[in-house]
Scaffold this active site. Structure first.
Site, short mmCIF file in Angstrom:
data_model
loop_
_atom_site.label_atom_id
_atom_site.label_comp_id
_atom_site.label_asym_id
_atom_site.label_seq_id
_atom_site.Cartn_x
_atom_site.Cartn_y
_atom_site.Cartn_z
N PHE A 9 0.84 -1.20 0.00
CA PHE A 9 0.00 0.00 0.00
C PHE A 9 0.88 1.25 0.00
O PHE A 9 0.67 2.18 0.77
CB PHE A 9 -0.95 -0.03 1.21
CG PHE A 9 -2.29 0.61 0.92
CD1 PHE A 9 -3.16 0.04 0.01
CD2 PHE A 9 -2.67 1.79 1.55
CE1 PHE A 9 -4.40 0.62 -0.27
CE2 PHE A 9 -3.91 2.39 1.28
CZ PHE A 9 -4.76 1.80 0.37
N THR A 91 3.98 -4.63 -4.20
CA THR A 91 5.04 -4.44 -3.20
C THR A 91 6.33 -4.05 -3.93
O THR A 91 6.43 -4.23 -5.15
CB THR A 91 5.26 -5.72 -2.37
OG1 THR A 91 5.57 -6.79 -3.27
CG2 THR A 91 4.04 -6.08 -1.56
N LYS A 120 8.53 -5.94 -10.55
CA LYS A 120 9.45 -6.48 -11.56
C LYS A 120 10.28 -7.66 -11.04
O LYS A 120 10.79 -8.43 -11.84
CB LYS A 120 10.39 -5.36 -12.03
CG LYS A 120 9.66 -4.24 -12.78
CD LYS A 120 10.59 -3.16 -13.23
CE LYS A 120 10.99 -2.21 -12.13
NZ LYS A 120 9.92 -1.33 -11.65
N GLU A 144 0.97 -5.29 -17.12
CA GLU A 144 1.23 -4.15 -18.02
C GLU A 144 2.06 -3.06 -17.34
O GLU A 144 2.97 -2.49 -17.95
CB GLU A 144 -0.11 -3.56 -18.50
CG GLU A 144 0.03 -2.45 -19.51
CD GLU A 144 0.64 -2.92 -20.81
OE1 GLU A 144 0.02 -3.72 -21.51
OE2 GLU A 144 1.76 -2.48 -21.13
N GLY A 149 5.15 1.78 -17.03
CA GLY A 149 4.01 2.44 -16.38
C GLY A 149 2.79 2.51 -17.28
O GLY A 149 2.20 1.49 -17.65
N ASP A 216 16.99 -1.35 -13.29
CA ASP A 216 15.54 -1.22 -13.53
C ASP A 216 15.22 -1.52 -15.00
O ASP A 216 14.30 -2.30 -15.29
CB ASP A 216 15.11 0.21 -13.16
CG ASP A 216 13.64 0.46 -13.46
OD1 ASP A 216 12.79 -0.19 -12.83
OD2 ASP A 216 13.35 1.28 -14.34
N LYS A 220 13.09 -4.80 -16.97
CA LYS A 220 12.05 -4.62 -17.98
C LYS A 220 12.40 -5.34 -19.28
O LYS A 220 11.53 -5.92 -19.94
CB LYS A 220 11.81 -3.12 -18.21
CG LYS A 220 11.24 -2.44 -16.97
CD LYS A 220 11.31 -0.94 -17.06
CE LYS A 220 10.74 -0.29 -15.80
NZ LYS A 220 10.97 1.15 -15.74
#
Lengths: 331, 166
Positions: A9, A91, A120, A144, A149, A216, A220
């Site tokens: 959250f 998370t 990821k 997605e 994003g 990062d 992806k």
């Protein structure tokens, strides 16, 4: 009635709760009510099979806790006890072993529940295993928001371009790096100064390693390779070079030749890499700012370019909503 | 292979089609046709055609077809298609290092031309060199990429490749 649990959250989880609080009447008419029955972060949780008020949860979180109760044992054990239809797993990414997100996704898929995730870690470490589990249990795994994003690259490549022979995907998959390289190129700033500017504007973390060393983007690239090309690779299979060694002189020299430097992720027939590359000024991938952009090259269509905001609370929540619609339509 | 030919055609209607039809009959791909109205020789005018043809056998067949329909070939030459390579090397790069690297590249690929530009910083770590060139074989693009990747890694230079729009 579709019951949803949000695992995690933080920024994105709260963004999706906000989306749930404002779903349109048309959406409810078409698919029936969407009910948030559970939400938790690393410390506390809220769970009610009669439904939770997303706005009250957001207010509670703003005051410090998602719910009144502490998580007993592990969050996976907690999730195992919950009754729901769809897990929204948001998370934080952990590329060591997938972190708690891995357990959450395994728990949900193992019980035949659908999963939507932007995490990821699990996807760039054990993608085919998770896809296989989803298939065996008759559940859907959608992700997605994990790449770019709000940029709808996975949906475009997997669904809209279904049947095409996609030969490569190249793109700017990290807005932080793009902002830094853009500022270095446009203003002649040294790397450290451009990075500090990115941190002050909230585009870069206090520890920017994950972004600037290409980790990062590499996650992806691994996800795209697995999801679009059907491979079985991990983030560790991606050849990776970051941007921390890029100098202002290199950028100025490239500019003299009509080129800019961009951190490009590439999935091709024989390539799986993230590295700074020369991009001709005027080429779609020479884009500036914090946008993400990808060029999908296919046998029949030729290059197709998609772009969008690569991160952000509501942008990523929008990608989750798109996945949610896909699941609801399939039911 | 890509070829460029000068033809002499009779200056009458339909003669250009007469010259182009044999090209499609041997599956050649026409890249360009230029009329040269100033190349007049008797009742003939000049036309320059660039085309791709797959092998010598097809070329021989084409020449026979042209001869049969009265098309005169006055010049024929090869046009080499080239492929661009470009890199920026960042770090302590010197002319000697680059020349040695390019000497190695020349021994293993069809490198046809090369151009180098340097920055002149006193700070070795910030220095950069821009290398651009052409190769004659497409397969050499990957060979050069792999070579530069390996050697710059050994030397401690950052390699930035081009080819995004390729």
């Amino acid at each position: 009635m579709t019951d949803i649990v949000i695992a995690g959250f933080g920024t994105v989880g709260q963004g999706f709760a906000e989306v749930l609080a404002h779903t349109s009447p048309g959406l409810r008419e078409q698919f029936g009510p969407l009910r948030l029955v559970g939400a938790f972060d690393s410390r506390s949780y809220a769970y009610d099979t009669n439904g939770l008020d997303p706005v009250a949860l957001l207010e509670s979180k703003a005051a410090g806790r998602v719910g009144k109760r502490d998580i007993p044992g592990t969050s996976r054990e907690l999730l195992d006890e919950m009754d729901y239809d769809i897990l929204v797993e948001v998370t934080p990414t952990d590329i060591g072993d997938g972190g708690s997100g891995m357990g959450h996704i395994l728990s949900a898929l193992g019980a035949g529940r659908h999963v939507i995730t932007c995490n990821k870690g699990p996807l760039s470490l054990r993608f085919q295993e998770l896809e296989g589990l989803a298939t065996r249990r008759g559940a859907m795994l959608r992700f997605e928001g994990s790449v770019g994003g709000a940029m709808p690259i996975i949906h475009v490549a997997k669904d809209i371009m279904a049947g095409e022979d996609i030969t490569s995907i190249k793109g700017i998959l990290n807005g932080t790096c793009n902002f830094i390289l853009h500022r270095m190129g446009n203003e002649g700033l040294p790397f450290q100064q451009a990075l500090r500017e990115a941190q002050q504007l909230g585009y870069a973390e206090a520890d920017p390693t994950y972004d600037i060393e290409g980790v990062d983007s590499a996650c992806k690239v691994a996800i795209l390779s697995n999801a679009i090309f059907g491979r079985d690779v991990t983030v560790h299979d991606v050849m990776r070079v970051g941007i921390s060694s890029v100098t202002d002189e290199a950028i100025a020299l490239a500019r003299e030749q009509g080129q800019v430097l961009r951190l490009i992720g590439e999935v091709g027939q024989s390539r799986l890499e993230v590295a700074p590359r020369l991009v001709p000024i005027g080429h779609p991938l020479a884009i500036g700012g914090t946008l993400n952009i990808a060029q999908i090259d296919a046998k029949f269509s030729g290059p197709i370019t998609v772009a969008g905001r690569g991160a952000g609370r509501m942008e990523t929540a929008s990608a989750i909503l798109s996945d949610l619609m896909t699941i609801l339509r399939a039911q | 292979m890509r070829l460029n030919v000068d033809l002499q055609l009779r200056d009458i209607p339909g003669e250009l089609i007469n010259a182009l039809e044999p090209l499609s009959e041997v599956d050649a791909n026409i890249a360009g046709v230029v009329h040269h109205h100033d190349w007049v020789k008797g009742d003939r005018i000049g036309v320059n055609i660039t085309f791709d043809i797959c092998n010598q056998k097809q070329l021989d067949l084409l020449l026979a077809k042209w001869k049969q329909c009265g098309v005169e070939v006055v010049r024929m030459g090869s046009v080499f298609k080239t492929y661009d390579v470009e890199y920026v090397l960042v770090g302590p790069v010197s002319p000697t290092i680059l020349e040695n690297l390019l000497d190695e590249v020349k021994t293993m690929t069809s490198l046809a031309s090369v151009d180098i530009k340097y920055t002149a910083s006193q700070d070795f770590q910030r220095r950069a060199a821009y290398v651009s060139g052409t190769v004659l074989e497409e397969s050499d693009l990957d060979v050069i990429d792999e070579f530069f990747h390996r050697r710059t890694d050994e030397i401690g230079l950052l390699l930035i490749r081009g080819g995004v729009g390729r």
